[in-house]
Design an enzyme around this catalytic site. Structure first.
Site, PDB file in Angstrom:
ATOM      1  N   SER A 144       0.817  -1.230  -0.311  1.00  0.00           N
ATOM      2  CA  SER A 144       0.067  -0.153   0.188  1.00  0.00           C
ATOM      3  C   SER A 144       0.706   0.978   0.268  1.00  0.00           C
ATOM      4  O   SER A 144       1.774   1.226   0.048  1.00  0.00           O
ATOM      5  CB  SER A 144      -1.154   0.146   1.368  1.00  0.00           C
ATOM      6  OG  SER A 144      -1.607   1.298   1.852  1.00  0.00           O
ATOM      7  N   TYR A 157      -2.083  -0.656  10.138  1.00  0.00           N
ATOM      8  CA  TYR A 157      -1.676  -1.455   8.984  1.00  0.00           C
ATOM      9  C   TYR A 157      -0.917  -0.444   8.316  1.00  0.00           C
ATOM     10  O   TYR A 157      -0.112  -1.610   8.015  1.00  0.00           O
ATOM     11  CB  TYR A 157      -3.550  -0.900   7.938  1.00  0.00           C
ATOM     12  CG  TYR A 157      -3.060  -0.725   6.604  1.00  0.00           C
ATOM     13  CD1 TYR A 157      -3.775  -2.457   6.032  1.00  0.00           C
ATOM     14  CD2 TYR A 157      -3.133  -0.218   5.924  1.00  0.00           C
ATOM     15  CE1 TYR A 157      -3.853  -2.950   5.059  1.00  0.00           C
ATOM     16  CE2 TYR A 157      -3.263  -0.594   4.391  1.00  0.00           C
ATOM     17  CZ  TYR A 157      -3.406  -1.307   4.148  1.00  0.00           C
ATOM     18  OH  TYR A 157      -3.665  -2.312   2.983  1.00  0.00           O
TER      19      TYR A 157
END
Length: 287
Positions: A144, A157
């Site tokens: 990401s 995350y």
């Protein structure tokens, strides 16, 4: 159909929805043979039918990547059916929203590590001997933008996505002499159900008015990255500005992240062009 992927064997984890489903369908359109893995038997069967409708050969194997036995069975099933693996797409994972001081933060880190990192490592390590025997193959690891720059309230995350980035960079160097390629994909906010349980007010501030990428955008980037032998892909391209600022100075990175919370700034950078994440999820509940 591009002959480059004709009859290539592509194994996709987390294939029952979102980016994984889109990646599977994209490779199916290219003539690849698919091995689909996910926990949801029903959703996996639906994607298997979609792949088959595109004329591609497909094997679906219900798999929890946090189980060593399940991972072993998945890779063995792929080899038994198709004789090898040409592309491994490590996409399975979860995401949690919450501040560092929240009561659930430590638990969120552990759960995300288990599903999004250790599962990826296990599948990769199980597949590597096969790729080495072949002397070829590509491993795609889904990270990401958070794997290069963390945002507030998305620390758990970001920790794991940074680890995925590090794992990918290290692995790429270790296997380069074996004819194996490794590519890390770094998408910005994407219209999947990863964060659908998070209230809009709980989202990282820059995400609250950001227009998400589509899963198809990411899938096309994955196919192109494998075809071109890319090592790292950041989506959208404008997100590279944030990562460049962060590389130059954390102060610059933080300033850019703060600027993205202002909608006109995000719009000027092409990051806020239409519906927000939550508006997209509501209008497309099956994502």
């Amino acid at each position: 159909m591009n002959a480059f992927f004709a009859n290539k064997v592509v194994l996709v984890t987390g294939a029952s929805r979102g980016i994984g489903r889109a990646v599977a369908l994209a490779f199916a359109r290219e003539g690849a043979r698919l091995v689909l893995a996910a926990r949801s038997v029903e959703r996996l069967a639906q994607v298997e039918n979609e792949v088959r409708d595109l004329g591609a050969e497909v094997l679906s194997v219900p798999t929890d990547v946090t189980s060593h036995d399940a991972v072993a069975a998945l890779v063995d099933a792929a080899v038994d059916r198709f004789g090898g693996i040409d592309v491994l797409v490590n996409n399975a994972g979860i995401g949690k929203v919450g501040g560092v001081e929240s009561a659930a933060f430590e638990k969120d880190v552990h759960q995300t590590l288990q599903a999004s990192l250790f599962g990826m490592i296990d599948v990769t390590r199980r597949a590597l001997p096969i790729l080495r025997r072949q002397g070829s193959g590509t491993i795609v690891n889904m990270s990401s933008v958070m794997g290069r720059k963390a945002f507030a309230r998305f620390g758990s995350y970001a920790i794991v996505m940074h680890a995925v980035s590090a794992f990918s960079d290290s692995l790429r160097q270790e296997v380069s002499d074996a004819g194996i390629r490794v590519v890390a994909i770094h998408p910005a906010l994407t219209a999947t159900d990863l964060l659908k349980e998070a209230a809009e007010a709980e989202m990282p501030p820059p995400f609250r008015h950001m227009t998400p990428l589509s899963s198809d955008d990411v899938a096309r980037a994955v196919v192109a990255a494998v075809r071109r032998g890319r090592r790292r892909v950041v989506l959208p391209r404008t997100a590279n500005m944030l990562l460049l600022g962060e590389a130059l100075s954390p102060r610059i990175g933080d300033l850019i992240a703060t600027a993205l919370t202002v909608r006109p700034v995000a719009r000027a950078l092409g990051m806020s062009r239409g519906k927000t994440y939550h508006e997209t999820i509501v209008s497309h509940p099956g994502l």
